[in-house]
Scaffold this motif. Structure first.
Motif, PDB file in Angstrom:
ATOM      1  N   ASP A 163      -3.070  31.815  25.130  1.00 15.11           N
ATOM      2  CA  ASP A 163      -2.796  31.028  23.933  1.00 15.11           C
ATOM      3  C   ASP A 163      -1.424  30.366  24.134  1.00 15.11           C
ATOM      4  N   PHE A 164      -1.113  29.436  23.247  1.00 13.32           N
ATOM      5  CA  PHE A 164       0.162  28.706  23.341  1.00 13.32           C
ATOM      6  C   PHE A 164       0.883  28.763  22.002  1.00 13.32           C
ATOM      7  N   ASP A 165       1.062  29.981  21.499  1.00 12.13           N
ATOM      8  CA  ASP A 165       1.551  30.135  20.135  1.00 12.13           C
ATOM      9  C   ASP A 165       3.069  30.194  20.015  1.00 12.13           C
ATOM     10  N   THR A 166       3.785  30.172  21.144  1.00 13.85           N
ATOM     11  CA  THR A 166       5.247  30.151  21.076  1.00 13.85           C
ATOM     12  C   THR A 166       5.788  29.044  21.981  1.00 13.85           C
ATOM     13  N   GLU A 167       6.970  28.562  21.656  1.00 11.62           N
ATOM     14  CA  GLU A 167       7.612  27.535  22.484  1.00 11.62           C
ATOM     15  C   GLU A 167       7.909  28.057  23.881  1.00 11.62           C
ATOM     16  N   GLU A 168       8.240  29.329  23.977  1.00 10.96           N
ATOM     17  CA  GLU A 168       8.540  29.921  25.284  1.00 10.96           C
ATOM     18  C   GLU A 168       7.302  29.914  26.179  1.00 10.96           C
ATOM     19  N   THR A 169       6.163  30.244  25.607  1.00  8.22           N
ATOM     20  CA  THR A 169       4.915  30.223  26.373  1.00  8.22           C
ATOM     21  C   THR A 169       4.635  28.831  26.908  1.00  8.22           C
ATOM     22  N   VAL A 170       4.748  27.849  26.051  1.00  5.78           N
ATOM     23  CA  VAL A 170       4.496  26.466  26.459  1.00  5.78           C
ATOM     24  C   VAL A 170       5.466  26.056  27.555  1.00  5.78           C
ATOM     25  N   ARG A 171       6.705  26.468  27.429  1.00  3.34           N
ATOM     26  CA  ARG A 171       7.728  26.105  28.414  1.00  3.34           C
ATOM     27  C   ARG A 171       7.399  26.685  29.794  1.00  3.34           C
ATOM     28  N   TYR A 172       6.947  27.923  29.837  1.00  4.69           N
ATOM     29  CA  TYR A 172       6.543  28.538  31.110  1.00  4.69           C
ATOM     30  C   TYR A 172       5.446  27.709  31.784  1.00  4.69           C
ATOM     31  N   TYR A 173       4.405  27.400  31.025  1.00  5.36           N
ATOM     32  CA  TYR A 173       3.275  26.676  31.613  1.00  5.36           C
ATOM     33  C   TYR A 173       3.630  25.230  31.934  1.00  5.36           C
ATOM     34  N   LYS A 174       4.495  24.640  31.152  1.00  4.25           N
ATOM     35  CA  LYS A 174       4.943  23.279  31.448  1.00  4.25           C
ATOM     36  C   LYS A 174       5.706  23.248  32.775  1.00  4.25           C
ATOM     37  N   THR A 175       6.541  24.239  33.018  1.00  2.00           N
ATOM     38  CA  THR A 175       7.263  24.317  34.289  1.00  2.00           C
ATOM     39  C   THR A 175       6.300  24.429  35.463  1.00  2.00           C
ATOM     40  N   ALA A 176       5.321  25.313  35.335  1.00  2.00           N
ATOM     41  CA  ALA A 176       4.346  25.497  36.410  1.00  2.00           C
ATOM     42  C   ALA A 176       3.531  24.223  36.643  1.00  2.00           C
ATOM     43  N   LEU A 177       3.109  23.580  35.565  1.00  2.00           N
ATOM     44  CA  LEU A 177       2.343  22.339  35.693  1.00  2.00           C
ATOM     45  C   LEU A 177       3.170  21.229  36.333  1.00  2.00           C
ATOM     46  N   ASP A 178       4.409  21.113  35.937  1.00  2.00           N
ATOM     47  CA  ASP A 178       5.275  20.083  36.517  1.00  2.00           C
ATOM     48  C   ASP A 178       5.401  20.268  38.029  1.00  2.00           C
ATOM     49  N   VAL A 179       5.585  21.497  38.464  1.00  2.00           N
ATOM     50  CA  VAL A 179       5.706  21.785  39.892  1.00  2.00           C
ATOM     51  C   VAL A 179       4.421  21.407  40.630  1.00  2.00           C
ATOM     52  N   ILE A 180       3.291  21.803  40.086  1.00  2.00           N
ATOM     53  CA  ILE A 180       2.024  21.550  40.774  1.00  2.00           C
ATOM     54  C   ILE A 180       1.704  20.055  40.781  1.00  2.00           C
ATOM     55  N   CYS A 181       2.032  19.362  39.706  1.00  2.14           N
ATOM     56  CA  CYS A 181       1.838  17.906  39.695  1.00  2.14           C
ATOM     57  C   CYS A 181       2.697  17.222  40.756  1.00  2.14           C
ATOM     58  N   LYS A 182       3.905  17.717  40.939  1.00 11.21           N
ATOM     59  CA  LYS A 182       4.804  17.129  41.932  1.00 11.21           C
ATOM     60  C   LYS A 182       4.381  17.477  43.351  1.00 11.21           C
ATOM     61  N   GLU A 183       4.081  18.742  43.603  1.00 12.13           N
ATOM     62  CA  GLU A 183       3.800  19.211  44.954  1.00 12.13           C
ATOM     63  C   GLU A 183       2.364  18.940  45.397  1.00 12.13           C
ATOM     64  N   SER A 184       1.446  18.769  44.446  1.00 11.87           N
ATOM     65  CA  SER A 184       0.047  18.520  44.780  1.00 11.87           C
ATOM     66  C   SER A 184      -0.522  17.449  43.851  1.00 11.87           C
ATOM     67  N   PRO A 185      -0.051  16.208  43.989  1.00 15.44           N
ATOM     68  CA  PRO A 185      -0.399  15.160  43.016  1.00 15.44           C
ATOM     69  C   PRO A 185      -1.879  14.790  42.983  1.00 15.44           C
ATOM     70  N   LYS A 186      -2.612  15.006  44.066  1.00 14.31           N
ATOM     71  CA  LYS A 186      -4.024  14.597  44.113  1.00 14.31           C
ATOM     72  C   LYS A 186      -4.992  15.672  43.635  1.00 14.31           C
ATOM     73  N   SER A 187      -4.509  16.887  43.452  1.00 12.41           N
ATOM     74  CA  SER A 187      -5.413  17.968  43.042  1.00 12.41           C
ATOM     75  C   SER A 187      -5.744  17.869  41.553  1.00 12.41           C
ATOM     76  N   LEU A 188      -6.858  18.463  41.160  1.00 10.76           N
ATOM     77  CA  LEU A 188      -7.226  18.542  39.748  1.00 10.76           C
ATOM     78  C   LEU A 188      -6.531  19.743  39.113  1.00 10.76           C
ATOM     79  N   LYS A 189      -6.060  19.555  37.874  1.00 11.44           N
ATOM     80  CA  LYS A 189      -5.383  20.621  37.151  1.00 11.44           C
ATOM     81  C   LYS A 189      -6.064  20.835  35.800  1.00 11.44           C
TER      82      LYS A 189
END
Length: 424
Positions: A163-189
């Motif tokens: 779930d994404f019920d806290t700002e901290e949770t969202v921040r964790y997943y946003k960091t991970a997504l940002d990294v994967i978008c940068k390091e693997s731009p062609k992959s599906l997420k």
């Protein structure tokens, strides 16, 4: 190998320019629990059943069977609590070998980056917080996942059962997504979210390529199989969508309620989702495969949602519902990549359990119980057949047309059917 892509109509996937129906299997515990010999046999059987995607947790599944091979991604004394400062490269070497075997057999990989128990503020980490990762470590961990697995061109499932019920949770997943978008731009997420949940934060929705939802294992809320795709279609931009965790075959009802889901219930969950907008694919689960249950294994102290005990993986691998899901893929691939557009507003029947969708000159209706079906449209020039989803028989069904409506007669079968209306 070729990379999976999003189709032009944004309702499904393509591979090498052809329609790809995502038929996944949840084997969350593979990297921790399955031996090489078991893995080769598992791949052989699932390939024969028609599966083409494997959903795997890159970390040890928190509610897995405890009979494992003793190899973990980090240093640990008990296989439960991990030291995130000490990598175990043997784990990743083993996992890459398993990925290579799967890819050679034609499977796509859907790898979960951060299951919910590793992220603060989720329902899982509130239940068990001993392996919550430090926020300062998330970027390094996400980079490691891409480094180890990107050669296999996987789908990155950045969240697991969350779930994404806290700002901290969202921040964790946003960091991970940002990294994967940068390091693997062609992959599906994408994001795997908890049962009955349809919340996708604004900061994440533009970074993912398709939606996963979970109708789940609560026997009293199986209508989530069609409620959730309807809600997601209405709330968010158009993207492919799949039910990534419908009720699993022989899974005990959640919250320690007595009962298990059988072949018919899992068919119903799949067809209900597919005809309600989640037509890009569906994921199967067998109770005993996702957690890789072995005989005489120690019990995992993590209770999760309170399911009854699973059967051994050897039995679970041959549950009959796996073949039903393979048939779903074959039926929808026969439509040639046409988008299935939900059309329940045309049904005269009041029950939401009956689901209908249209694909060019073909209309599909899932009928869980036998009754006459009324369509608020004259289906002139169409024929109707009923496919018995239990015994795989096919019957011609009479239709009558009058006053702007079409009435489809009752079929001769005793279980759920798929009504198929095709233009002559």
């Amino acid at each position: 190998m070729s990379r999976l892509k999003i189709g032009e109509n944004k309702s499904g996937f393509v591979l090498d320019g052809k329609q790809f129906f995502y038929l996944g299997d949840t084997i969350w515990s593979a990297f921790t629990n399955v031996t090489p010999e078991e893995w080769a046999y598992y791949l052989h059987v699932r390939k024969s059943q028609g599966f083409n995607v494997l959903q795997i947790n890159t970390m040890p599944q928190w509610d897995r069977c405890m009979s494992d091979v003793g190899v973990y991604p980090f240093a640990t004394e008990d296989g439960q609590k991990f030291d995130f400062t000490k990598w175990n490269e043997a784990y990743y070497e083993r996992a890459r070998t398993m990925c290579s075997m799967a890819v050679k057999e034609g499977f796509q990989l859907a790898l979960v980056v951060l299951w919910l128990n590793h992220v603060p503020g989720t329902w899982g980490s509130r239940m068990l917080d001993m392996n919550v990762m430090p926020e300062s470590f998330i970027r390094e961990y996400a980079e490691k996942i891409v480094k180890e697995f990107d050669e296999f061109e996987p789908i990155y499932v950045v969240s697991g059962d969350t779930d994404f019920d806290t700002e901290e949770t969202v921040r964790y997943y946003k960091t991970a997504l940002d990294v994967i978008c940068k390091e693997s731009p062609k992959s599906l997420k994408t994001l795997h979210i908890k049962r009955g949940y349809d919340v996708i934060p604004k900061g994440l929705i533009d970074l993912i390529d398709f939606y996963m939802f979970q109708s789940g294992h609560n026997a009293k809320a199986q209508d989530m199989a069609y409620i959730l795709p309807e809600s997601i279609r209405a709330k968010y931009p158009k993207k492919p969508m799949i039910n990534a965790e419908p009720c699993y075959e022989q899974m005990g009802y959640s919250r320690q309620e007595y009962g298990r889901f059988g072949q018919r219930e899992i068919r119903k969950a799949a067809w209900s989702s597919i005809l309600s907008g989640a037509c890009a694919g569906v994921t199967y689960g067998a109770h005993g495969i996702w957690n890789w249950q072995k005989l005489n294994c120690p019990k995992n102290p993590v209770l999760g949602e309170g399911f009854d005990e699973p059967l051994p993986w050897q039995d679970a691998l041959k549950f009959p519902g796996a073949w039903d899901y393979g048939m779903i893929k074959n039926i929808l691939m026969h439509l040639g990549g046409s988008e299935l557009v939900p059309a329940n507003e045309l049904l005269g029947n009041e029950s939401g359990e009956i689901r209908m969708a249209a694909a060019e000159d073909t209309w599909l209706i899932y009928l869980p119980h036998n009754t006459k079906v009324v369509i608020r449209r004259e289906m002139e020039g169409y024929t109707c057949k009923a496919l018995d989803l239990d015994e795989k028989r096919l019957a011609d069904i009479d239709m009558s047309i009058r006053d702007g409506e079409t009435e489809i007669a009752m079929h001769p079968f005793g279980q759920d059917v798929l009504l198929i209306l095709e233009k002559k």
